[in-house]
Design an enzyme around this catalytic site. Structure first.
Site, PDB file in Angstrom:
ATOM      1  NE  ARG A  88      -4.371  -0.046   2.400  1.00  0.00           N
ATOM      2  CZ  ARG A  88      -5.328  -0.977   2.421  1.00  0.00           C
ATOM      3  NH1 ARG A  88      -5.024  -2.247   2.368  1.00  0.00           N
ATOM      4  NH2 ARG A  88      -6.580  -0.620   2.495  1.00  0.00           N
ATOM      5  NE  ARG A 127     -16.142  -3.237   3.088  1.00  0.00           N
ATOM      6  CZ  ARG A 127     -14.869  -3.019   2.764  1.00  0.00           C
ATOM      7  NH1 ARG A 127     -14.296  -3.691   1.786  1.00  0.00           N
ATOM      8  NH2 ARG A 127     -14.174  -2.120   3.425  1.00  0.00           N
ATOM      9  NE  ARG A 160     -13.491  -3.154   7.110  1.00  0.00           N
ATOM     10  CZ  ARG A 160     -12.601  -3.134   6.124  1.00  0.00           C
ATOM     11  NH1 ARG A 160     -12.544  -4.141   5.267  1.00  0.00           N
ATOM     12  NH2 ARG A 160     -11.780  -2.122   5.982  1.00  0.00           N
TER      13      ARG A 160
HETATM   14  P1  ADP Z   1     -12.052  -3.932  -1.264  1.00  0.00           P
HETATM   15  O1  ADP Z   1     -11.570  -5.273  -0.780  1.00  0.00           O
HETATM   16  O2  ADP Z   1     -11.326  -3.474  -2.493  1.00  0.00           O
HETATM   17  O3  ADP Z   1     -12.090  -2.897  -0.200  1.00  0.00           O
HETATM   18  P2  ADP Z   1     -14.682  -5.253  -1.464  1.00  0.00           P
HETATM   19  O4  ADP Z   1     -14.437  -6.443  -2.311  1.00  0.00           O
HETATM   20  O5  ADP Z   1     -14.856  -5.468  -0.012  1.00  0.00           O
HETATM   21  O6  ADP Z   1     -13.562  -4.123  -1.757  1.00  0.00           O
HETATM   22  O7  ADP Z   1     -15.984  -4.504  -2.074  1.00  0.00           O
HETATM   23  C1  ADP Z   1     -16.516  -3.339  -1.456  1.00  0.00           C
HETATM   24  C2  ADP Z   1     -18.048  -3.415  -1.486  1.00  0.00           C
HETATM   25  O8  ADP Z   1     -18.503  -3.294  -2.827  1.00  0.00           O
HETATM   26  C3  ADP Z   1     -18.621  -4.732  -0.987  1.00  0.00           C
HETATM   27  O9  ADP Z   1     -19.822  -4.464  -0.314  1.00  0.00           O
HETATM   28  C4  ADP Z   1     -18.876  -5.549  -2.257  1.00  0.00           C
HETATM   29  O10 ADP Z   1     -19.973  -6.447  -2.110  1.00  0.00           O
HETATM   30  C5  ADP Z   1     -19.204  -4.464  -3.258  1.00  0.00           C
HETATM   31  N1  ADP Z   1     -18.694  -4.739  -4.612  1.00  0.00           N
HETATM   32  C6  ADP Z   1     -17.555  -5.370  -4.967  1.00  0.00           C
HETATM   33  N2  ADP Z   1     -17.396  -5.400  -6.317  1.00  0.00           N
HETATM   34  C7  ADP Z   1     -18.475  -4.758  -6.822  1.00  0.00           C
HETATM   35  C8  ADP Z   1     -18.910  -4.430  -8.168  1.00  0.00           C
HETATM   36  N3  ADP Z   1     -18.175  -4.787  -9.239  1.00  0.00           N
HETATM   37  N4  ADP Z   1     -20.070  -3.753  -8.312  1.00  0.00           N
HETATM   38  C9  ADP Z   1     -20.793  -3.393  -7.225  1.00  0.00           C
HETATM   39  N5  ADP Z   1     -20.454  -3.650  -5.948  1.00  0.00           N
HETATM   40  C10 ADP Z   1     -19.306  -4.327  -5.744  1.00  0.00           C
HETATM   41  P1  ADP Z   2     -10.048  -1.716   2.349  1.00  0.00           P
HETATM   42  O1  ADP Z   2      -9.481  -2.398   1.169  1.00  0.00           O
HETATM   43  O2  ADP Z   2     -11.527  -1.742   2.400  1.00  0.00           O
HETATM   44  O3  ADP Z   2      -9.478  -0.344   2.567  1.00  0.00           O
HETATM   45  P2  ADP Z   2      -8.487  -3.376   4.191  1.00  0.00           P
HETATM   46  O4  ADP Z   2      -9.199  -4.450   4.903  1.00  0.00           O
HETATM   47  O5  ADP Z   2      -7.548  -3.751   3.103  1.00  0.00           O
HETATM   48  O6  ADP Z   2      -9.621  -2.397   3.683  1.00  0.00           O
HETATM   49  O7  ADP Z   2      -7.689  -2.470   5.226  1.00  0.00           O
HETATM   50  C1  ADP Z   2      -8.275  -1.976   6.389  1.00  0.00           C
HETATM   51  C2  ADP Z   2      -7.254  -1.198   7.206  1.00  0.00           C
HETATM   52  O8  ADP Z   2      -6.182  -2.061   7.598  1.00  0.00           O
HETATM   53  C3  ADP Z   2      -6.583  -0.040   6.485  1.00  0.00           C
HETATM   54  O9  ADP Z   2      -7.345   1.152   6.571  1.00  0.00           O
HETATM   55  C4  ADP Z   2      -5.267   0.071   7.267  1.00  0.00           C
HETATM   56  O10 ADP Z   2      -5.458   0.703   8.520  1.00  0.00           O
HETATM   57  C5  ADP Z   2      -4.935  -1.388   7.558  1.00  0.00           C
HETATM   58  N1  ADP Z   2      -4.098  -2.002   6.513  1.00  0.00           N
HETATM   59  C6  ADP Z   2      -4.441  -3.045   5.704  1.00  0.00           C
HETATM   60  N2  ADP Z   2      -3.447  -3.355   4.855  1.00  0.00           N
HETATM   61  C7  ADP Z   2      -2.435  -2.476   5.118  1.00  0.00           C
HETATM   62  C8  ADP Z   2      -1.141  -2.248   4.556  1.00  0.00           C
HETATM   63  N3  ADP Z   2      -0.662  -2.987   3.539  1.00  0.00           N
HETATM   64  N4  ADP Z   2      -0.397  -1.244   5.085  1.00  0.00           N
HETATM   65  C9  ADP Z   2      -0.838  -0.484   6.100  1.00  0.00           C
HETATM   66  N5  ADP Z   2      -2.053  -0.636   6.659  1.00  0.00           N
HETATM   67  C10 ADP Z   2      -2.851  -1.615   6.186  1.00  0.00           C
END
Ligand code: ADP
Ligand code: ADP
Ligand code: ZN
Length: 221
Positions: A88, A127, A160
């Site tokens: 990241r 979500r 979350r």
């Molecule tokens: P990330 O891991 O990148 O943070 P998630 O896979 O958790 O993202 O997806 C974020 C939210 O969007 C979830 O509620 C998921 O169900 C929804 N989502 C994921 N892909 C799509 C898509 N292509 N179109 C609409 N909603 C989506």
């Molecule tokens: P999303 O894709 O929806 O942002 P993640 O589950 O990947 O959520 O991350 C949630 C939180 O965990 C981030 O906001 C950060 O605080 C921490 N985190 C996850 N991955 C990393 C990373 N590679 N470096 C630093 N912080 C991280």
């Protein structure tokens, strides 16, 4: 095979990861999931990380690099791994390269899932996650069959804490400042494959498959 999923919070990395790990025999490594599990168990790592997650800030590089390094050395990652939410920062990307070099491994694909900001906000605030198996749903875009109940395991769904509007905005800001430079970083290394994430889940999935089945060229020069 080693694959990195790159994209803003809410881009759909976790959703796509769930769909592709089986087909390509990859082990899913989500640093976010690992950190949340440590917070729940109240381990030393969890205590260190909690404040950062609550505020939508990044956990320090050395902490997450160590997590990923240890995880990659486990036997279930030998055949292949999918990194979701790591690296990241450019610093994390550089450390990952050193770790992989030491293991005589390399990155095969970096897939960038591109999504517009308004869409990210509605995805994140709607979500819902299963408490028991971690499966991801969305109130509108990917609802479970029964309200608040996981299709896969019957577990209860929850939101979350960092998916509140305020923290979502902060996380997107942090992404723009600290993570977005990785797009250019991996493009220069000819590893980047961009897919249009502003489409429905199955269409995005098809595009990922095309990349991984080796039908598309990287964008690099
Ligand atoms: P990330 O891991 O990148 O943070 P998630 O896979 O958790 O993202 O997806 C974020 C939210 O969007 C979830 O509620 C998921 O169900 C929804 N989502 C994921 N892909 C799509 C898509 N292509 N179109 C609409 N909603 C989506
Ligand atoms: P999303 O894709 O929806 O942002 P993640 O589950 O990947 O959520 O991350 C949630 C939180 O965990 C981030 O906001 C950060 O605080 C921490 N985190 C996850 N991955 C990393 C990373 N590679 N470096 C630093 N912080 C991280
Ligand atoms: Zn479940």
């Amino acid at each position: 095979m080693l694959v990195i999923l790159l994209g803003a919070p809410g881009a759909g990395k976790g959703t796509q990861a769930e769909m592709i790990v089986e087909r390509y025999k990859l082990t899913h490594i989500s640093t976010g999931d690992i950190l949340r599990a440590s917070i729940k168990k109240e381990t030393e790592l969890g205590k260190q990380a909690k404040d950062y997650l609550d505020k939508g800030e990044l956990v320090p590089d050395e902490v997450v690099v160590k997590i990923v390094e240890e995880r990659l050395k486990e036997p279930d990652c030998q055949a292949g791994a999918l990194l979701d939410g790591f690296p990241r920062t450019v610093e994390q990307a550089k450390s990952l390269e050193e770790v992989l070099e030491g293991m005589q491994r390399k990155i095969d694909y970096v897939i960038y899932i591109e999504v517009t900001e308004d869409e990210l906000i509605s995805r994140l605030t709607g979500r819902r996650i299963c408490r028991d198996c971690g499966a991801t749903y969305h109130l509108k875009f990917n609802p479970p069959q029964v309200r608040n109940v996981c299709d896969q395991c019957g577990g209860e769904l929850y939101q979350r804490e960092d998916d509140s509007m305020e923290t979502v905005k902060q996380r997107i800001k942090v992404y723009r400042e600290q993570t977005e430079p990785l797009i250019e970083y991996y493009r220069r290394k000819s590893l980047l494959h961009a897919v249009d994430g502003d489409q429905d889940i199955n269409k995005v999935h098809q595009q990922l498959q095309e990349v991984l089945d080796n039908n598309s060229r990287s964008e690099g020069v």
